[in-house]
Motif scaffolding. Sequence first.
Motif, PDB file in Angstrom:
ATOM      1  N   GLN A  74     -23.768 143.537  30.163  1.00 39.07           N
ATOM      2  CA  GLN A  74     -24.726 144.382  29.451  1.00 39.07           C
ATOM      3  C   GLN A  74     -24.122 144.930  28.154  1.00 39.07           C
ATOM      4  N   ARG A  77     -24.486 142.254  25.579  1.00 35.79           N
ATOM      5  CA  ARG A  77     -25.872 142.208  25.102  1.00 35.79           C
ATOM      6  C   ARG A  77     -26.167 143.358  24.142  1.00 35.79           C
ATOM      7  N   LEU A  78     -25.628 144.540  24.465  1.00 38.38           N
ATOM      8  CA  LEU A  78     -25.819 145.693  23.578  1.00 38.38           C
ATOM      9  C   LEU A  78     -25.227 145.423  22.208  1.00 38.38           C
ATOM     10  N   ARG A  81     -27.292 142.723  20.299  1.00 41.42           N
ATOM     11  CA  ARG A  81     -28.565 143.285  19.823  1.00 41.42           C
ATOM     12  C   ARG A  81     -28.341 144.241  18.658  1.00 41.42           C
ATOM     13  N   ARG A 172     -30.574 150.161  26.699  1.00 39.32           N
ATOM     14  CA  ARG A 172     -29.385 149.300  26.696  1.00 39.32           C
ATOM     15  C   ARG A 172     -28.133 150.106  27.018  1.00 39.32           C
ATOM     16  N   THR A 176     -25.735 149.579  30.316  1.00 41.11           N
ATOM     17  CA  THR A 176     -24.322 149.283  30.082  1.00 41.11           C
ATOM     18  C   THR A 176     -23.402 150.290  30.762  1.00 41.11           C
TER      19      THR A 176
END
Length: 202
Positions: A74, A77-78, A81, A172, A176
Amino acid sequence: MSTGPDVAARPLGPGRPRRRVNPPAVVVLTLVWVLLWDEVSLFIVLTGALLAVGVGLVFPLPPIDLHGRFRPVQGARLLVRLLVDAFRASVDVVALAFRFGTTPRSSIVRVQLRSRSDLYLTQTAELVSLVPGTIVLEVHRATSTLYLHVLGATDDEAIETAVAAVLAAEARVLRTFGSAAEVAALDAGRPQPDPHVDGEAA
């Protein structure tokens, strides 16, 4: 001016923080002191360390409310993004700057976050501030509210988009760093547990 989910005011935490030395903070403050002198010597390092210890004892920081756990996937991904959002926002800001004949307009937007954690509030505010075109003007800790200056937000649709972007950044952060209970509440659309009351564990 739009807002997110309603969150009741929370207490400002327990009493005064304990007066104890925080080694990482001492190291960072000592390094800053050395950089200010622009030279390295035993005297400068020792005086910097003593000043850092004194600052930590006189102005103790409140404890960090960390009750979740870090999830590397995560977190990746944060980060991805964030880079994508920063690139898109940079393009929009440049396009707005070169739009001749018009004066760029903006709005002040209030966003009510879902989480009641100081840590998540800070992390969300930092993520939002890193995206060009959006500046955090004020943080209201008691109600987990951010006040933003959003460039180019001239109608209700643009304001709602800005609010949704902030809430997505908060989600997010929760995925995370949040606890299992916080992530479950996020997925189910329930109110976030209060870390100051419930003492949720990871």
